[in-house]
Design a protein around this motif. Structure first.
Motif, mmCIF file in Angstrom:
data_model
loop_
_atom_site.group_PDB
_atom_site.id
_atom_site.type_symbol
_atom_site.label_atom_id
_atom_site.label_comp_id
_atom_site.label_asym_id
_atom_site.label_seq_id
_atom_site.Cartn_x
_atom_site.Cartn_y
_atom_site.Cartn_z
ATOM 1 N N UNK A 47 32.946 -5.651 -40.734
ATOM 2 C CA UNK A 47 32.370 -6.455 -41.814
ATOM 3 C C UNK A 47 33.445 -7.186 -42.616
ATOM 4 N N UNK A 48 34.701 -6.783 -42.519
ATOM 5 C CA UNK A 48 35.777 -7.432 -43.280
ATOM 6 C C UNK A 48 36.770 -8.112 -42.339
ATOM 7 N N UNK A 49 36.276 -8.697 -41.274
ATOM 8 C CA UNK A 49 37.124 -9.325 -40.258
ATOM 9 C C UNK A 49 37.560 -10.725 -40.682
ATOM 10 N N UNK A 50 38.656 -11.219 -40.102
ATOM 11 C CA UNK A 50 39.113 -12.582 -40.417
ATOM 12 C C UNK A 50 38.319 -13.676 -39.705
ATOM 13 N N UNK A 51 37.409 -13.282 -38.814
ATOM 14 C CA UNK A 51 36.592 -14.229 -38.055
ATOM 15 C C UNK A 51 35.122 -13.904 -38.278
ATOM 16 N N UNK A 52 34.305 -14.947 -38.441
ATOM 17 C CA UNK A 52 32.859 -14.771 -38.580
ATOM 18 C C UNK A 52 32.184 -15.709 -37.601
ATOM 19 N N UNK A 53 31.362 -15.164 -36.696
ATOM 20 C CA UNK A 53 30.675 -15.982 -35.693
ATOM 21 C C UNK A 53 29.204 -16.086 -36.070
ATOM 22 N N UNK A 54 28.692 -17.317 -36.063
ATOM 23 C CA UNK A 54 27.297 -17.561 -36.412
ATOM 24 C C UNK A 54 26.754 -18.738 -35.609
ATOM 25 N N UNK A 55 25.438 -18.813 -35.535
ATOM 26 C CA UNK A 55 24.776 -19.975 -34.933
ATOM 27 C C UNK A 55 24.055 -20.773 -36.010
ATOM 28 N N UNK A 56 24.188 -20.346 -37.248
ATOM 29 C CA UNK A 56 23.490 -20.972 -38.370
ATOM 30 C C UNK A 56 24.415 -21.938 -39.104
ATOM 31 N N UNK A 57 24.170 -23.250 -39.008
ATOM 32 C CA UNK A 57 25.020 -24.208 -39.724
ATOM 33 C C UNK A 57 24.957 -24.021 -41.243
ATOM 34 N N UNK A 58 23.905 -23.393 -41.734
ATOM 35 C CA UNK A 58 23.746 -23.134 -43.175
ATOM 36 C C UNK A 58 24.137 -21.690 -43.487
ATOM 37 N N UNK A 59 25.214 -21.228 -42.900
ATOM 38 C CA UNK A 59 25.614 -19.823 -42.983
ATOM 39 C C UNK A 59 25.985 -19.363 -44.381
ATOM 40 N N UNK A 60 26.288 -20.274 -45.288
ATOM 41 C CA UNK A 60 26.593 -19.908 -46.662
ATOM 42 C C UNK A 60 28.036 -19.525 -46.919
ATOM 43 N N UNK A 61 28.854 -19.487 -45.912
ATOM 44 C CA UNK A 61 30.277 -19.174 -46.101
ATOM 45 C C UNK A 61 31.010 -20.451 -46.470
ATOM 46 N N UNK A 62 32.017 -20.332 -47.316
ATOM 47 C CA UNK A 62 32.774 -21.516 -47.733
ATOM 48 C C UNK A 62 34.167 -21.537 -47.102
ATOM 49 N N UNK A 63 34.351 -20.732 -46.083
ATOM 50 C CA UNK A 63 35.652 -20.634 -45.435
ATOM 51 C C UNK A 63 35.877 -21.791 -44.461
ATOM 52 N N UNK A 64 37.025 -21.772 -43.804
ATOM 53 C CA UNK A 64 37.341 -22.782 -42.790
ATOM 54 C C UNK A 64 36.305 -22.711 -41.662
ATOM 55 N N UNK A 65 35.801 -23.864 -41.268
ATOM 56 C CA UNK A 65 34.753 -23.913 -40.241
ATOM 57 C C UNK A 65 35.309 -24.502 -38.952
ATOM 58 N N UNK A 66 35.014 -23.837 -37.841
ATOM 59 C CA UNK A 66 35.349 -24.337 -36.517
ATOM 60 C C UNK A 66 34.036 -24.482 -35.774
ATOM 61 N N UNK A 67 33.620 -25.727 -35.551
ATOM 62 C CA UNK A 67 32.355 -25.981 -34.867
ATOM 63 C C UNK A 67 32.602 -25.962 -33.362
ATOM 64 N N UNK A 68 32.173 -24.890 -32.706
ATOM 65 C CA UNK A 68 32.410 -24.721 -31.265
ATOM 66 C C UNK A 68 31.178 -25.055 -30.439
ATOM 67 N N UNK A 69 30.175 -25.658 -31.085
ATOM 68 C CA UNK A 69 28.976 -26.017 -30.317
ATOM 69 C C UNK A 69 29.308 -27.169 -29.371
ATOM 70 N N UNK A 70 28.822 -27.100 -28.132
ATOM 71 C CA UNK A 70 29.088 -28.203 -27.204
ATOM 72 C C UNK A 70 28.413 -29.482 -27.696
ATOM 73 N N UNK A 71 29.118 -30.585 -27.579
ATOM 74 C CA UNK A 71 28.565 -31.867 -27.995
ATOM 75 C C UNK A 71 27.704 -32.404 -26.862
ATOM 76 N N UNK A 72 26.445 -32.774 -27.148
ATOM 77 C CA UNK A 72 25.547 -33.216 -26.077
ATOM 78 C C UNK A 72 26.076 -34.395 -25.264
#
Length: 196
Positions: A47-72
């Motif tokens: 729960x206190x990891x340096x990485x957070x993985x989500x599929x929700x673009x509205x995840x509510x975190x204000x940290x650095x974002x890396x968008x790894x979703x494939x571009x259509x």
């Protein structure tokens, strides 16, 4: 913390993430709403990891974002590259041999527009896009140009003919002004082409 946004149907994990969690043993927090199990890779969760993985673009975190979703669009280019690389029929096609298909798909797109059926318009526009991808891949294999060059050509045309899109201005541009700028841009392009 770095937030990694993924597509749950096609979970792509960035190399920097894999190097950190596999190479340095860093832990990962996975969004509780994301059915993703990375334990088979030996990745630890916390729960206190340096990485957070989500599929929700509205995840509510204000940290650095890396968008790894494939571009259509990139995925579509890859699919077309594979089709032309592996399909005997596709490999044999040329710009000229595809003209009947381009005509047919354009006509079907026009019919869809006239029908007013939005789902059919989207489908038929996808078929026209297939033609664009096909022609760009044929050209790429000949070393002439690729889809990104086609896109750059479009942007260059808009710079020339609709400069208000790039000058920082806002608001509606009157149709008469649009027509004037379009004609001016077109004339400038022709002059430059004639002088080349």
């Amino acid at each position: 913390m770095t937030v990694i946004l993924i597509d749950p149907q096609h979970p792509v994990l960035p190399v920097s993430f894999l190097e950190a969690v596999l190479g340095r043993g860093e832990a990962v927090e996975i969004d509780v709403d994301l059915p993703l199990d990375l334990s088979f890779l030996g990745i630890k969760t916390s729960q206190s990891a340096p990485w957070f993985i989500t599929a929700n673009p509205q995840h509510g975190r204000t940290d650095e974002l890396f968008d790894a979703r494939p571009h259509p669009v990139a995925e579509a280019v890859g699919v077309m590259r594979a089709a032309v690389g592996r399909g005997e029929w596709e490999k044999a096609q040329t710009h000229e041999s595809l003209i009947p298909y381009l005509r047919e798909e354009s006509e079907e797109f026009i019919e869809a527009i006239l029908s007013g059926d939005e789902a059919e318009i989207r489908k038929e526009l996808g078929d026209v896009f297939l033609q664009v991808l096909f022609h760009a891949e044929i050209a790429a294999r000949r070393g002439q140009f690729e889809l990104s060059d086609v896109a750059a050509s479009f942007v260059a045309k808009m710079h020339s003919r609709a400069p208000y899109l790039f000058d920082g201005s806002t608001g509606i541009v009157a149709e008469a002004e649009q027509e004037r700028l379009w004609a001016l841009g077109k004339a400038s392009e022709k002059l430059a082409q004639d002088q080349a």
